[in-house]
Scaffold this active site. Sequence first.
Site, PDB file in Angstrom:
ATOM      1  CB  SER A  52      -0.917   0.006   1.217  1.00 54.15           C
ATOM      2  OG  SER A  52      -1.713  -1.154   1.234  1.00 54.15           O
TER       3      SER A  52
HETATM    4  N1  SAM Z   1      -0.541  -4.988   4.148  1.00 56.03           N
HETATM    5  C1  SAM Z   1       0.153  -5.266   2.927  1.00 56.03           C
HETATM    6  C2  SAM Z   1       1.547  -4.704   2.907  1.00 56.03           C
HETATM    7  O1  SAM Z   1       1.981  -4.081   3.883  1.00 56.03           O
HETATM    8  O2  SAM Z   1       2.220  -4.923   1.900  1.00 56.03           O
HETATM    9  C3  SAM Z   1      -0.612  -4.829   1.705  1.00 56.03           C
HETATM   10  C4  SAM Z   1      -1.726  -5.741   1.441  1.00 56.03           C
HETATM   11  S1  SAM Z   1      -2.367  -5.817  -0.180  1.00 56.03           S
HETATM   12  C5  SAM Z   1      -3.005  -4.217  -0.429  1.00 56.03           C
HETATM   13  C6  SAM Z   1      -3.782  -6.836   0.210  1.00 56.03           C
HETATM   14  C7  SAM Z   1      -3.435  -8.253   0.540  1.00 56.03           C
HETATM   15  O3  SAM Z   1      -4.608  -8.895   1.023  1.00 56.03           O
HETATM   16  C8  SAM Z   1      -2.962  -9.060  -0.658  1.00 56.03           C
HETATM   17  O4  SAM Z   1      -1.714  -9.618  -0.393  1.00 56.03           O
HETATM   18  C9  SAM Z   1      -4.037 -10.131  -0.804  1.00 56.03           C
HETATM   19  O5  SAM Z   1      -3.550 -11.377  -1.270  1.00 56.03           O
HETATM   20  C10 SAM Z   1      -4.554 -10.235   0.622  1.00 56.03           C
HETATM   21  N2  SAM Z   1      -5.873 -10.829   0.786  1.00 56.03           N
HETATM   22  C11 SAM Z   1      -6.977 -10.678   0.006  1.00 56.03           C
HETATM   23  N3  SAM Z   1      -7.998 -11.410   0.510  1.00 56.03           N
HETATM   24  C12 SAM Z   1      -7.529 -12.025   1.625  1.00 56.03           C
HETATM   25  C13 SAM Z   1      -8.098 -12.911   2.586  1.00 56.03           C
HETATM   26  N4  SAM Z   1      -9.358 -13.328   2.533  1.00 56.03           N
HETATM   27  N5  SAM Z   1      -7.303 -13.342   3.607  1.00 56.03           N
HETATM   28  C14 SAM Z   1      -6.016 -12.951   3.698  1.00 56.03           C
HETATM   29  N6  SAM Z   1      -5.424 -12.114   2.822  1.00 56.03           N
HETATM   30  C15 SAM Z   1      -6.169 -11.654   1.805  1.00 56.03           C
END
Ligand code: SAM
Length: 204
Positions: A52
Amino acid sequence: MIESQLIPRGIKDEKVLEVFRKVPRHEFVPENMRRVAYDDSALPIGSGQTISQPYMVAVMTELLKLKGKENVLEVGTGSGYQAAILAELCRKAYSIERVPELSENAKNILARLGYKNIEFVYGDGSEGYPAGSPYDAIIVTAGCPDIPKPLTDQLAEGGRLILPVGERYFQTLTAATKEKGKLKIEKSIGCVFVPLIGKYGWQV
Ligand code: SAM
């Protein structure tokens, strides 16, 4: 990044700013992105996912109002950058991710940087992670159609839940505090996150 992006846009919590000074964001992006690691944007990290924008990480972290003794859950490990920020500000952090390669990669980076108070979990974070609950704070870093019920259930009394809620491609950052078993909801800024895919999120 701190002087030109975070402070001018209103990030005030000194503890939060200090942690952004300390955690090396360039360690969390792919090699070919290191040059732009501190730019004012989200960046691709593989598997169609993103780290992000720094400002968004800072706003969400500030909204959590961590004091240092909390048990915290992050849904959406991604690069592991937000997990490192949380680990600096709380007692114990759990971070759950649905893409195994991302979870593994983040785990390796955090181990290399010497973090010992983070547990990485692979699975559907829309269902939370009951084994580590109750949580004093929960942060979801993927866009939710609604507040996932299991996260409300796993939040401690007085706990804070920060998450983007709304449409698939546009959400509102939402802060919820659990008071007498009910959520008190405050809406914050608009945002764009990749979707939360799962039982209590979007169905792929
Ligand atoms: N917090 C992260 C960072 O510091 O890099 C950024 C996260 S990215 C915007 C969103 C993440 O949520 C992705 O890696 C995606 O695979 C994950 N995601 C989506 N649905 C999910 C779920 N049901 N459970 C766990 N992770 C999930």
